[in-house]
Design an enzyme around this catalytic site. Structure first.
Site, PDB file in Angstrom:
ATOM      1  N   PRO A  61      44.175 -48.386 -52.531  1.00  0.00           N
ATOM      2  CA  PRO A  61      44.504 -47.589 -51.243  1.00  0.00           C
ATOM      3  C   PRO A  61      43.825 -46.641 -50.392  1.00  0.00           C
ATOM      4  O   PRO A  61      42.041 -46.691 -50.948  1.00  0.00           O
ATOM      5  CB  PRO A  61      45.020 -46.742 -52.397  1.00  0.00           C
ATOM      6  CG  PRO A  61      44.052 -46.680 -53.615  1.00  0.00           C
ATOM      7  CD  PRO A  61      43.703 -48.536 -53.423  1.00  0.00           C
ATOM      8  N   VAL A  63      42.986 -44.761 -47.462  1.00  0.00           N
ATOM      9  CA  VAL A  63      42.561 -43.130 -46.718  1.00  0.00           C
ATOM     10  C   VAL A  63      42.560 -43.412 -45.453  1.00  0.00           C
ATOM     11  O   VAL A  63      42.562 -43.712 -44.834  1.00  0.00           O
ATOM     12  CB  VAL A  63      42.287 -41.877 -47.031  1.00  0.00           C
ATOM     13  CG1 VAL A  63      42.197 -40.686 -46.136  1.00  0.00           C
ATOM     14  CG2 VAL A  63      41.810 -41.246 -48.346  1.00  0.00           C
ATOM     15  N   GLN A 116      49.721 -44.410 -54.535  1.00  0.00           N
ATOM     16  CA  GLN A 116      49.369 -43.434 -55.508  1.00  0.00           C
ATOM     17  C   GLN A 116      49.137 -42.231 -55.080  1.00  0.00           C
ATOM     18  O   GLN A 116      49.942 -41.911 -54.478  1.00  0.00           O
ATOM     19  CB  GLN A 116      47.442 -44.721 -54.982  1.00  0.00           C
ATOM     20  CG  GLN A 116      46.707 -44.301 -55.977  1.00  0.00           C
ATOM     21  CD  GLN A 116      45.573 -44.259 -56.034  1.00  0.00           C
ATOM     22  OE1 GLN A 116      44.906 -43.490 -55.192  1.00  0.00           O
ATOM     23  NE2 GLN A 116      44.777 -44.735 -56.611  1.00  0.00           N
ATOM     24  N   CYS A 145      38.983 -41.026 -56.917  1.00  0.00           N
ATOM     25  CA  CYS A 145      38.158 -40.528 -55.835  1.00  0.00           C
ATOM     26  C   CYS A 145      37.528 -39.565 -55.406  1.00  0.00           C
ATOM     27  O   CYS A 145      37.158 -38.522 -56.230  1.00  0.00           O
ATOM     28  CB  CYS A 145      39.817 -39.492 -54.697  1.00  0.00           C
ATOM     29  SG  CYS A 145      39.029 -38.991 -53.691  1.00  0.00           S
ATOM     30  N   HIS A 214      37.060 -49.164 -60.611  1.00  0.00           N
ATOM     31  CA  HIS A 214      35.861 -49.359 -59.504  1.00  0.00           C
ATOM     32  C   HIS A 214      34.671 -49.568 -60.415  1.00  0.00           C
ATOM     33  O   HIS A 214      34.315 -48.148 -60.772  1.00  0.00           O
ATOM     34  CB  HIS A 214      36.159 -48.174 -58.838  1.00  0.00           C
ATOM     35  CG  HIS A 214      34.946 -47.888 -57.399  1.00  0.00           C
ATOM     36  ND1 HIS A 214      35.559 -47.058 -55.854  1.00  0.00           N
ATOM     37  CD2 HIS A 214      34.242 -49.240 -57.215  1.00  0.00           C
ATOM     38  CE1 HIS A 214      34.183 -47.462 -55.089  1.00  0.00           C
ATOM     39  NE2 HIS A 214      33.922 -48.429 -56.249  1.00  0.00           N
ATOM     40  N   ASP A 249      32.842 -54.199 -54.036  1.00  0.00           N
ATOM     41  CA  ASP A 249      32.041 -55.805 -53.485  1.00  0.00           C
ATOM     42  C   ASP A 249      33.126 -56.620 -52.924  1.00  0.00           C
ATOM     43  O   ASP A 249      32.608 -57.769 -52.885  1.00  0.00           O
ATOM     44  CB  ASP A 249      31.370 -56.498 -54.264  1.00  0.00           C
ATOM     45  CG  ASP A 249      30.073 -54.462 -54.643  1.00  0.00           C
ATOM     46  OD1 ASP A 249      30.201 -53.617 -53.474  1.00  0.00           O
ATOM     47  OD2 ASP A 249      29.532 -54.112 -55.225  1.00  0.00           O
TER      48      ASP A 249
END
Length: 366
Positions: A61, A63, A116, A145, A214, A249
């Site tokens: 996702p 932004v 999401q 986020c 993440h 990465d």
């Protein structure tokens, strides 16, 4: 695990086809899409990929950027298996028709896509899910986020310190919709990896189908390498029926192979790598010109905020345009100026023209 790319069957992505109209959740003239790929079962995709000894390739996702045109580019043409919408604020989505129209559109060619949401509580997440569930293949909860303003509203990475809240949201969705909604929870890691493992185990026990990890702390910059060991620990701790996606990465197909080997993850998610090269999972080391033509076609057909389109084309053309050309492209002010600028310098084919979406790394300059 190996990372083979199996190209689609000939004709699957016919570049000359007439594009179907866009659909929004409040459009009175359309019904939710009923055919593939919109209704693809994502859990079946994961299971089939595991049987084939490969990961799913997933677009994160992003932004402003993973709107319909960019999703279509990656999935229809360049080997991305699953895409996400940008994070949408659940409270705004459930309360505002304008927000729903601005944040989400789809079409018969879109997907499988996960919608999401950023949400601070179960009520907001459930009501937003109820609006969108018929139009997507799954719903995601963002617990990663790092944006301060969102964290102050109880959204995003701040939830990594509020496991009970996350559990209540996951259970709430599961109790309301049963197994009719595939649910992903996207998390970051803690400095104490035992906390991360425990967090993931509790999210899985609450009913998540997918956990995306993440491999960075809440406030770590992207310049810090992702912690692949943390993702491996989560994969080893969580039951196999819950799929784990590694995020961080991935800029080349070779990176995907390395990440799978290090983590055992079921899926590989890329963000910045796909912004720079939406064809990376198809084995391209840089963006081919045909991707620019395809994206321009989708963006102008379905509509996309100009600044988003401009940013994406500037990012995608790092290996195609000179540094000065990309700097000049940043100065154009609207779609008309961009079209004139591109047409003055390059052979930008349109959908339906002979040679559309065929050029790769040469023959595109005038």
């Amino acid at each position: 695990m190996t990372v083979p790319h199996q190209p689609p069957a000939a004709g699957t992505h016919d570049c000359s086809i007439r594009l179907p109209r866009a659909i929004t959740v409040d459009d009175p003239e359309t019904l939710p899409p009923t055919g593939e790929p919109c209704k693809t079962n994502i859990l079946s995709l994961f299971a089939n990929a595991r049987s084939a000894n490969r990961p799913l390739y997933i677009a994160a996702p992003m932004v402003r950027y993973t709107r319909l045109p960019f999703r279509l580019l990656m999935q229809r043409h360049f080997a991305v298996d699953v895409t996400y919408t940008p994070m949408m604020i659940a409270r705004e989505f459930k309360n505002s028709k304008y927000a729903r129209m601005a944040d989400f559109s789809t079409c018969e060619l879109d997907g499988p896509v996960i919608a999401q949401f950023g949400a601070p509580n179960a009520e907001d997440l459930i009501e937003a899910t109820d609006f969108v569930k018929a139009y997507v293949a799954g719903v995601g909860l963002n617990c990663g986020c790092p944006i301060k303003e969102q964290n102050q509203e109880g959204i995003g990475a701040v939830l990594m310190g509020r496991i009970e809240t996350v559990e209540s949201m996951v259970r709430g969705v599961r109790e309301k919709f049963g197994r009719g909604v595939v649910l992903d929870v996207k998390i970051r890691i803690h400095a104490d990896l035992d906390r991360t493992v425990e967090f993931a185990k509790r999210v899985a026990a609450a009913g998540a189908d997918i956990i995306t990890v993440h491999g960075r702390l809440h406030k770590q910059r992207n310049s810090v390498p992702a912690n692949l060991e943390a993702i491996r620990l989560v994969r080893e701790a969580v039951p196999r029926e819950v799929y784990i996606v590694a995020n961080g990465d991935c800029f080349l197909a070779a990176d995907a192979k390395k990440i799978v080997h290090a983590t055992g993850a079921d899926g590989i998610m890329a963000a910045r790598g796909l912004l720079q090269n939406p064809a990376l999972f198809a084995g391209y080391e840089r963006t081919p010109w045909k991707a620019v033509e395809l994206f321009w076609s989708y963006a102008t057909e379905y509509g996309s905020p100009f600044k988003s389109t401009q940013f994406l084309i500037v990012e995608m053309t790092q290996g195609l345009l000179t540094k000065q050309e990309r700097a000049d492209l940043r100065l154009v002010k609207n779609y008309r100026q961009m079209e004139e600028w591109l047409d003055a310098r390059f052979i930008l084919k349109r959908r339906g023209e002979v040679g559309f979406a065929e050029k790769e790394f040469d023959g595109y300059r005038k």
